[in-house]
Design a protein around this motif. Sequence first.
Motif, mmCIF file in Angstrom:
data_model
loop_
_atom_site.group_PDB
_atom_site.id
_atom_site.type_symbol
_atom_site.label_atom_id
_atom_site.label_comp_id
_atom_site.label_asym_id
_atom_site.label_seq_id
_atom_site.Cartn_x
_atom_site.Cartn_y
_atom_site.Cartn_z
ATOM 1 N N UNK A 190 -1.183 1.544 11.210
ATOM 2 C CA UNK A 190 0.012 1.315 10.395
ATOM 3 C C UNK A 190 1.121 0.663 11.217
ATOM 4 N N UNK A 191 1.358 1.176 12.417
ATOM 5 C CA UNK A 191 2.402 0.621 13.277
ATOM 6 C C UNK A 191 2.107 -0.829 13.630
ATOM 7 N N UNK A 209 3.562 -6.895 12.015
ATOM 8 C CA UNK A 209 3.218 -8.273 11.675
ATOM 9 C C UNK A 209 4.009 -8.809 10.491
ATOM 10 N N UNK A 210 4.513 -7.910 9.652
ATOM 11 C CA UNK A 210 5.148 -8.330 8.406
ATOM 12 C C UNK A 210 6.558 -8.875 8.649
ATOM 13 N N UNK A 239 7.853 3.362 2.007
ATOM 14 C CA UNK A 239 7.530 3.073 3.396
ATOM 15 C C UNK A 239 7.336 1.566 3.582
ATOM 16 N N UNK A 240 7.381 1.136 4.833
ATOM 17 C CA UNK A 240 7.349 -0.289 5.123
ATOM 18 C C UNK A 240 6.080 -0.953 4.601
ATOM 19 N N UNK A 283 0.549 3.869 2.908
ATOM 20 C CA UNK A 283 1.745 4.695 2.831
ATOM 21 C C UNK A 283 1.357 6.111 2.460
ATOM 22 N N UNK A 284 1.918 6.605 1.374
ATOM 23 C CA UNK A 284 1.563 7.935 0.874
ATOM 24 C C UNK A 284 0.629 7.816 -0.328
ATOM 25 N N UNK A 285 -0.071 6.685 -0.400
ATOM 26 C CA UNK A 285 -0.988 6.441 -1.514
ATOM 27 C C UNK A 285 -0.299 5.672 -2.628
ATOM 28 N N UNK A 286 -0.902 4.569 -3.028
ATOM 29 C CA UNK A 286 -0.336 3.719 -4.076
ATOM 30 C C UNK A 286 -1.432 3.384 -5.087
#
Length: 215
Positions: free
Chosen positions: A8-9, A14-15, A38-39, A204-207
């Motif tokens: 994730x980090x 990269x974004x 989240x990012x 993230x926390x699930x999408x």
Amino acid sequence: MIVDERYTTYLNSLYPELSPELKAIQQEALDTFVPIIRLETVNLLRLLIAMNQPKKILEVGAAVGFSANLMAEAAGPDARITTIENYEPRIPIANANFKRCGHENQITLLEGDAMKILPTLEGPYDFVFMDAAKGQYINFWPEVKRLTRAGGVIVTDNVLQDGDIIESRYAITRRNRTIHKRMRDYLYELTHDEGFSTTILPLGDGVSISVKGKK
């Protein structure tokens, strides 16, 4: 953390960076413990809006206005966003943040309980983003379905509860069991509704991303 934090980090590095205004709102939210997306979810929303080019957007759960400003920025000045917020202390902050980002004429904030407001809306909306009380998603779903146009997209954040969704209800603390059950019911409803095509991402926390059929 659902996905290894190192991945994730790295991917987040990269974004593209947030605009200065959004970065400031993000930091203020973090400093005051206001939950915002989240990012990695930021970049998913940007991508989905670029793909779908929505002109009429509905958000359930404005918080301090971070995600509504993000969507306004991504969708461009011709898009119009309606957002709903029930927690009174955050409403003036959200409105101030819309003005701060120059989107006060593009975003309309409706104050109150989404369960009461959603039935009063007409739609149809091209794009719906839900980031509100997780235990209410299953109750919002019938109205959100109605309000979404054929071919429209519904995105729901925080659907995997930091991985707790896969646990037995008996492994969940008693105070969280109702939310756990309602979220499982919601995910089942999403994935078994014949009027929609849905995928769930461990991001993230699930999408969840649902596209309404055109028939």
